[in-house]
Design an enzyme around this catalytic site. Structure first.
Site, mmCIF file in Angstrom:
data_model
loop_
_atom_site.group_PDB
_atom_site.id
_atom_site.type_symbol
_atom_site.label_atom_id
_atom_site.label_comp_id
_atom_site.label_asym_id
_atom_site.label_seq_id
_atom_site.Cartn_x
_atom_site.Cartn_y
_atom_site.Cartn_z
ATOM 1 C CB SER A 155 1.164 1.261 0.712
ATOM 2 O OG SER A 155 1.323 2.468 1.425
ATOM 3 C CG HIS A 204 5.031 1.168 3.994
ATOM 4 N ND1 HIS A 204 5.962 1.511 3.033
ATOM 5 C CD2 HIS A 204 3.838 1.616 3.536
ATOM 6 C CE1 HIS A 204 5.356 2.124 2.037
ATOM 7 N NE2 HIS A 204 4.065 2.203 2.317
#
Length: 334
Positions: A155, A204
């Site tokens: 991610s 992230h």
């Protein structure tokens, strides 16, 4: 999730991922190979088939942990942790996101450049996450992100890819909500942290910052970057045996009609089921006596040696391409 001897057993989401990916690739004119390879690599690492199980490190050996990476110089954790996932839903969600982003980005550039971009984004997102964690410890004495936090998954790279993709548009959507593209990744970061507990905020965040840095570096660099040149060179070496076999065993695909290459072969005669008009070089079916493009008669295109008569050359050889197209449209419109 139930684990077998060779890895996790699917509970039904992976077949749906495979079906969705296959249907998306089927409808594409250009199949992006790097995106397909990344999805396959992540899926195989998660499934751990018997032939890969002996050589793949365990999940515990590749957790991304800044303390262990810097203390032991563990590059395995640095480079392999993005390709590991903790559950089937984690993998499927990331791979669906990779499928959507990869298709758009890879089809907007060549595959070598896309592979170079993914490699750079992976390295930068991991490096920035490492730097953030170390800075929090050094300047704020915040130990959690440095000693305790473990993370895996693709991610971080996906957030970086989202930033690059959003740089090509003015507006984007985050969970169906229209948002200006410059804020879309930040909005998704906040929503993910709020809706999905336990995700890595620093991982992230590192991906978003990596995407922003990549855009700045790419905008200030003209031409192909060195990594893209290397990947193209390696790809050329791998394709060499295929090109060699094609030269050794040439074949020509049978054509019914269509515009072929200019030059080569005799004009105005049938070759492998088609004949080439001397006036406009359009390749017509051998069943036709009149050129589909410019309406020149097949028998008027010249003698056996391929020379056209002055009348046919004057009739259509000097016509501009737009006029030839117009005549063809009128011919088919009748």
């Amino acid at each position: 999730m139930v684990r077998t001897r060779n890895g996790p057993r699917s509970n039904g989401m992976l077949p749906l991922l495979a079906l969705h990916a296959a249907s998306e690739y089927y409808r594409l004119d250009r199949k992006p190979p790097v995106t397909a390879g990344l999805i396959a690599a992540n899926s195989l690492i998660y499934l751990r088939p018997a032939f890969l199980d002996p050589i793949l490190p365990s999940l515990q050996e590749v957790w991304f942990n800044p303390h262990l990476i810097l203390k032991n110089g563990d590059l395995k954790r640095f480079f392999l942790s993005p390709f590991y996932h903790v559950g089937e839903s984690h993998l499927v969600y990331n791979m669906l996101s990779l499928l959507w982003k990869g298709i758009q980005l890879e089809n907007s550039m060549d595959s070598a450049e896309f592979a170079s971009m993914v490699a750079v984004l992976l390295g930068m997102s991991q490096g920035i996450s490492l730097l953030i964690s170390k800075s929090l410890l050094a300047f704020f004495d915040y130990e959690w992100a440095y000693y305790t936090e473990y993370s895996v998954g693709f991610s971080g790279v996906l957030f970086a890819m989202k930033v690059v993709l959003n740089s090509q548009t003015e507006n984007s959507y985050v969970y169906g909500i229209p948002i200006p593209s410059r804020y879309a990744a930040w909005a998704e970061l906040a929503l993910v942290q709020f809706l999905v507990p336990g995700v890595s905020f620093i991982g992230h965040l590192g991906g978003i910052l990596a995407g922003l840095v990549y855009i700045q570096l790419r905008g200030s660099y003209n031409g192909s970057d060195p990594l893209t040149v290397i990947i193209r060179g390696l790809t050329g070496v791998l394709k060499w045996p295929v090109r060699f076999l094609r030269r050794m065993f040439p074949f020509r695909r049978r054509q019914i009609s269509g515009r072929g290459p200019i030059g080569g072969g005799q004009r105005g005669i049938s070759v492998s089921g088609f004949w080439r008009c001397h006036a406009c070089t359009y390749e017509n079916s051998a069943w036709l006596d009149v050129c589909e493009m410019c309406s020149t008669n097949r028998r008027a295109t010249g003698s056996a040696n391929g020379m056209a008569s002055p009348r046919s050359a004057h009739y259509s050889g000097d016509l501009p391409l737009e006029e030839l197209r117009r005549r063809r449209m009128e011919r088919f419109g009748r």
